[in-house]
Design an enzyme around this catalytic site. Structure first.
Site, mmCIF file in Angstrom:
data_model
loop_
_atom_site.group_PDB
_atom_site.id
_atom_site.type_symbol
_atom_site.label_atom_id
_atom_site.label_comp_id
_atom_site.label_asym_id
_atom_site.label_seq_id
_atom_site.Cartn_x
_atom_site.Cartn_y
_atom_site.Cartn_z
ATOM 1 N N ASP A 80 -9.748 -0.395 5.425
ATOM 2 C CA ASP A 80 -8.761 -0.816 6.593
ATOM 3 C C ASP A 80 -7.387 -0.853 6.117
ATOM 4 O OD1 ASP A 80 -11.202 -2.575 8.553
ATOM 5 O OD2 ASP A 80 -11.472 -2.467 6.407
ATOM 6 N N HIS B 210 -11.515 -5.724 8.504
ATOM 7 C CA HIS B 210 -12.101 -5.763 7.250
ATOM 8 C C HIS B 210 -13.561 -5.146 7.157
ATOM 9 C CE1 HIS B 210 -9.074 -8.614 6.392
ATOM 10 N NE2 HIS B 210 -9.104 -8.426 5.288
ATOM 11 N N GLU C 142 0.848 -1.185 -0.055
ATOM 12 C CA GLU C 142 0.050 -0.208 -0.002
ATOM 13 C C GLU C 142 0.740 1.359 -0.146
ATOM 14 O OE1 GLU C 142 -1.011 -2.566 1.302
ATOM 15 O OE2 GLU C 142 -3.006 -3.079 0.558
#
Length: 327
Positions: free
Chosen positions: A84, A128, A59
């Protein structure tokens, strides 16, 4: 008017803007083969396969590379897979994407759209299931969008792709399959314009995303059982948010409840409540009500998840409390 799903509306918006702007492309995890985990890129797979890029699970690199792409003249749409997962790349988002225009004195713009699913699914558990929009409302430098219908999803996504500033769009997992009316003709929805989803005279409910639909269920039910006229306002965007429309409604109804799926403690509803207190206090006939998730991580257990996450029954309980009535 035709009906399409929430995910189809998002895909249409991206496709229409890609046709106009050759600098738009999208990338993230699990996109090019299946069109994204919720199908939001399926309509692009044939014609725009070269503009859909699959990335490794990294990410910080995904969000950081968007900065370079935008500064080089491109217009990236970054899929964050699950809201998340934004936390694993927050330095690039908060300290680069959200600050470069300001720190460059306006010399550099970052037309970046961050988008993807948030909220509960079915027992997706603590990592999640989170609704984290309040964090991005709190930190300056990004526009925050939370659609609740296919119509809004398309119009707001198209508006986001016109912006020269960064935009983050939170799309609730439970809404992707929802169908709704979406016109064939092109349209845009300006940021900062709330939508009155139902008019009423006795109480205002301010909500976003899934909680708009929970509020509408309660409004319909109590219109029959208690003859209450409940006004439901969908903010649609948190940055900017339509303060004027909310205050005007509260001055009419004299009571207000703010409902969101994110945690009640320090949720964005607290900011809205404070603004109402400052600007419409003399019009209030009861304390401001707030509905939000209990202050614990989201549980895997279905009964516990139902207990923690708010729904129409929590809104109803708050309404009865405001009117001094037991169910």
């Amino acid at each position: 008017m035709r009906e399409i799903t929430f995910s189809e509306a998002i895909c249409e918006a991206i496709k229409e803007e890609m046709e106009k702007d050759p600098t738009i492309f999208t990338y993230g995890e699990d996109l090019s083969k299946q069109g994204g985990i919720f199908g939001t890129y399926k309509c692009l797979l044939d014609e725009y396969q070269d503009k859909i890029i699959d990335t490794p699970i990294s990410e910080e690199v995904i969000y950081g590379s968007a900065v370079g792409a935008a500064l080089a003249g491109m217009h990236p749409i970054v899929e964050f897979h699950f809201a998340d997962f934004l936390f694993t790349g927050m330095d690039a988002v908060v300290n680069q994407i959200m600050k470069i225009r300001y720190m460059s004195g306006g010399q550099k713009s970052l037309p970046i759209v961050l988008r993807g699913p948030d909220g509960i699914a079915r027992s997706a558990a603590a990592q999640h299931s989170q609704s984290i929009e309040t964090i991005f409302m709190h930190i300056p430098g990004i526009k925050v969008v939370i659609p609740s219908t296919p119509y809004d999803a398309k119009g707001l996504t198209k508006e986001a792709l016109k912006s020269k500033d960064p935009v983050i769009i939170f799309e609730h997992k439970r809404l992707y399959s929802m169908k709704g009316e979406v016109p064939e003709e092109e349209y845009y929805i300006p940021f900062g314009e709330a939508d009155i989803k139902r008019e009423g005279k006795d109480l205002t409910i301010v909500a976003t995303s899934r909680m708009v639909h929970e509020a509408l269920k309660v409004a319909e039910e109590l219109s029959k059982s208690d003859r209450l006229g409940i006004e439901v306002i969908d903010l649609r965007t948190l940055v900017p948010w339509d303060k004027e429309k909310v205050v005007e409604s509260v001055k009419k109804t004299n009571r207000v409840i703010i409902a969101h799926e994110t945690w009640r403690r320090a949720g964005w509803g607290a900011e809205v409540a404070a603004t109402i207190q400052e600007e419409a206090f003399d019009y209030l006939d009861a304390p401001i009500g707030r509905v939000g998730a209990r202050n614990v991580p989201h549980p895997f257990s279905p009964p516990l998840e139902e207990f923690v996450v708010p729904d129409k029954e929590d809104i109803k309980e708050a309404i009865y409390k405001l009117f001094g009535k037991r169910e």
